[in-house]
Structure formats: C-alpha cells, structure tokens
Enzyme design. Structure first.
Site, short mmCIF file in Angstrom:
data_model
loop_
_atom_site.label_atom_id
_atom_site.label_comp_id
_atom_site.label_asym_id
_atom_site.label_seq_id
_atom_site.Cartn_x
_atom_site.Cartn_y
_atom_site.Cartn_z
N CYS A 1 0.81 -1.23 0.00
CA CYS A 1 0.00 0.00 0.00
C CYS A 1 0.84 1.27 0.00
O CYS A 1 0.42 2.28 -0.58
CB CYS A 1 -1.00 -0.02 1.16
SG CYS A 1 -0.31 0.28 2.81
N ASP A 2 2.02 1.26 0.61
CA ASP A 2 2.86 2.46 0.63
C ASP A 2 3.18 2.93 -0.79
O ASP A 2 3.40 4.12 -1.02
CB ASP A 2 4.19 2.24 1.34
CG ASP A 2 4.22 1.14 2.37
OD1 ASP A 2 3.23 0.40 2.50
OD2 ASP A 2 5.25 1.00 3.04
N ALA A 3 3.23 1.97 -1.72
CA ALA A 3 3.57 2.30 -3.10
C ALA A 3 2.60 3.31 -3.70
O ALA A 3 2.97 4.06 -4.62
CB ALA A 3 3.60 1.04 -3.95
N LEU A 4 1.39 3.35 -3.17
CA LEU A 4 0.38 4.24 -3.73
C LEU A 4 0.66 5.71 -3.41
O LEU A 4 0.05 6.60 -4.00
CB LEU A 4 -1.01 3.85 -3.24
CG LEU A 4 -1.46 2.44 -3.65
CD1 LEU A 4 -2.85 2.14 -3.11
CD2 LEU A 4 -1.40 2.24 -5.17
N PHE A 5 1.57 5.96 -2.48
CA PHE A 5 2.06 7.32 -2.22
C PHE A 5 3.28 7.62 -3.09
O PHE A 5 3.49 8.75 -3.50
CB PHE A 5 2.44 7.45 -0.75
CG PHE A 5 3.12 8.74 -0.38
CD1 PHE A 5 2.37 9.86 -0.04
CD2 PHE A 5 4.50 8.84 -0.35
CE1 PHE A 5 3.01 11.06 0.31
CE2 PHE A 5 5.14 10.02 0.00
CZ PHE A 5 4.39 11.13 0.33
#
Length: 367
Positions: free
Chosen positions: A155-159
């Site tokens: 999910c961090d990748a979405l930032f």
C-alpha cells in the site's frame, strides 16, 4: 445557582475554544523550526547505520513536505536546497526502474518544475516513465511472485509512484500518464482494499491475519495512501471518471479515519487496535491530518466533526516537536505496526508534518 452554572459553562466553553485555536503565525513558526532542524540533520543515520541516499524514498517523502513548506517560506533557502539535490543527482530517479519507492523523488522534481519551468528537471522522469508504459511489468500482485514489487503490490507504493504519474498528466496534459496509473491503481485497490473497513492492507501477507483479534491495518501505510489520494485528486479534473473513482476511496477512508482517531488526537499504529498500540506514531498521523485538512480546504469534507478532528490531530503532532525542532514518535522503517518513542525521528516523518502544516496554515489563515 442558575447564574453560577451559566458562568461556569461559559468559562469552560471559552477555555476549550481557546485551547483548540490554531494561530497561523504559530503554524509557520513550528514548520520553520522543524524544516531547519531536519536540514541541519539530513546526514544523520536514523533507522539505518548510515545516512539515506539523497534519492531514497525516505528522503523523497521529506522533499514532498519540504516543497510545500518552500512555497510558504519567506525566502528561497528551501527551494535552493531542493534544487541543489536535483542538480547533484542530474534529476534522475533512484536506482530501480520499476520499483515505486524509487519513483518518489519525482514528486519533488515536479514541484520544482512547476516553479521554475526548466525542462531538465522532468526529462529523466518522462523518459523512464515512457519506458515503463512501453514495457509494463507483467508480474502478479501476489507477494511470493518473482519481481512482485515491480508493480504496486504494497500500500505504501500508492504514495510513492501514482502521484508522480498524476503530476506528469497535469503538467503535460497527456492522457497516457493518467491511463497507465489509473489501471495499475485499480488493480492494487482491488487486491488490498478492505471493502468492509475501507482501509488498505499493507500487502497480501496481512490479509486474513489477526492481531489480538483485530484485522491488521498499518497506520503509516494507510497514511501514505491517504496523503497520496489527496495529491492525486489535486491533479485531476472534477467530474471525470478518474476523479470520481479516487474521490470515492478518499471519502470512504475519511469517514473511517474520523471514527478511528484516538482521544489524544493521533491514530494508532494498528488502526483498529488502539487498545493494544497506545503509543503515538507521528508520521502516519501527520499524513492523516494533511489529507483531512486538504479535504476541508477543497470543500470536500464538511462539518464540525472533521474540523475538530483536524485541530486535535494538529495540536497532538505539534506537541511531539521538541525544543530543537525534532519531530518525535516517528516509527522507524518497517512494514507493520511496531514501536515509536519521543526521542526517535525519521525524515519521512518531517515530510508528513510539513505537509500537514501546509494545509493547516491554509485552513486557519482563511478563517
């Protein structure tokens, strides 16, 4: 007796309101203090045994907030500092061509391009993203898949990456950047978004797992997602299918975050498990404050409940800044709920705090 009661109620109401008031100049003062401290300590080791590479995702998250502060500051010190980093690294993204973390510094390049309009600031990013569009990763999103992080399967990748694609779409006007990002973002959301809780699992390994009886939704990971949503929406045209898609996720997360804020003002490291994770965590919480305040400032989130949550959240974050300007209670590098303490910080925590302050300042200055 009624008069006395009325006076007491009035006193406590006024006292409460004053305690909750945020002064614009005080916001700028603490942001400058935090930014200056971080610049002076940019080469500290933090979570690592050595300083982070200037293009590492940790620093890239710092630059996102620092660019927002630079726009508010009364001199060009901070813009010059960011430009120096870009020049020293030839405006390149970091090492891994496909990995979202190594795209994140492109957000700073886009911010500087918007100010200076110098094409060399974006040319390497445009070239690399053109390659990715013509040679997309075909791996599955499952964690055990070879080269699985060539796509956004955490999910961090979405930032880290999608807002860069949104920046390029907004700057160039070319739909291809938005099309690529939109399809990949949808795939990640279908894979990691919990439709009941309206939160993202950090990655596939956390789906179906429980921590003391609760689902595991990492606070900071969802903070990354939520801040990224605000930045993506800022680049899109309202009433488009893409805008409506991201807005729907943003509103669902906003409502959930309002429910999950702790009485102290922060959000727990495991969002559904504040009973078991009472220690504040300021990087994820700052990004939540940023995203919520952005929603107020853009007329998306309405009502006193959101404003109260924002004020409480900002006051909590500001209370974690020490006398020197260091933001404490930042969880070290990780991928799950863990530990934080008042004497530990990280560069991405500073970036989140500065991002939050930039929107808080807009909100209180306009009131």
């Amino acid at each position: 007796m009624k008069t006395i009661k009325l006076l007491l109620v009035t006193f406590f109401t006024i006292h409460f309101c004053n305690a909750q008031k945020i002064i614009p100049d005080e916001v700028k003062d603490i942001m400058k203090k935090v930014a200056d401290w971080q610049m002076d300590h940019i080469n500290d080791s933090y979570s690592n045994k050595k300083p982070h590479h200037p293009l590492h995702w940790t620093n890239a998250a710092l630059y996102v907030g620092m660019a927002k502060w630079a726009e508010m500051a009364d001199d060009d010190t901070y813009y010059n500092w960011l430009k120096g980093i870009g020049n020293q690294n030839n405006w390149l993204l970091h090492e891994r061509k496909y990995h979202a973390d190594d795209h994140a510094v492109g957000r700073m390049y886009a911010a500087l391009y918007r100010k200076y309009n110098q094409k060399e600031m974006l040319e390497p990013t445009i070239e690399q993203f053109s390659f990715l569009m013509h040679h997309p990763a075909n791996t599955k999103l499952n964690w055990a898949t070879p080269y699985h992080q060539d796509r956004w399967n955490w999910c961090d990748a979405l930032f880290m990456s999608p807002p860069v694609w949104a920046d390029l779409y907004n700057i160039t006007g070319e739909q291809k950047y938005l099309d690529f990002m939109f399809e990949e973002y949808k795939a990640t959301t279908e894979f990691l978004f919990d439709k009941e809780e309206h939160l993202y699992y950090r990655d596939e390994r956390f789906k179906g797992k429980l921590d003391k009886g609760t689902k595991i939704f990492w606070g900071r990971g969802n903070g990354w997602v939520y801040a990224g949503l605000a930045d993506i929406l800022s680049n899109l045209k309202p009433q488009t299918k893409e805008y409506e898609y991201f807005l729907d996720i943003y509103k669902k997360m906003s409502k959930k975050l309002l429910e999950l804020q702790t009485p102290e003002g922060h959000w727990a490291m495991s969002l559904l498990g504040q009973e078991f994770y009472p220690t504040p965590e300021s990087s994820g919480s700052s990004f939540f404050v940023y995203g919520l305040t952005w929603g107020i400032n853009n007329g998306i989130l309405k009502g006193n409940n959101y404003k109260k949550a924002i004020i409480k959240g900002w006051n909590a974050m500001a209370s974690y800044v020490d006398d020197n300007g260091m933001l404490g209670y930042v969880q070290p590098i990780g991928a799950a709920p863990g530990n934080a303490s008042p004497d530990k910080t990280e560069v991405y925590g500073t970036g989140a705090f500065l991002s939050a302050g930039s929107e808080i300042y807009k909100m209180v200055k306009g009131q």
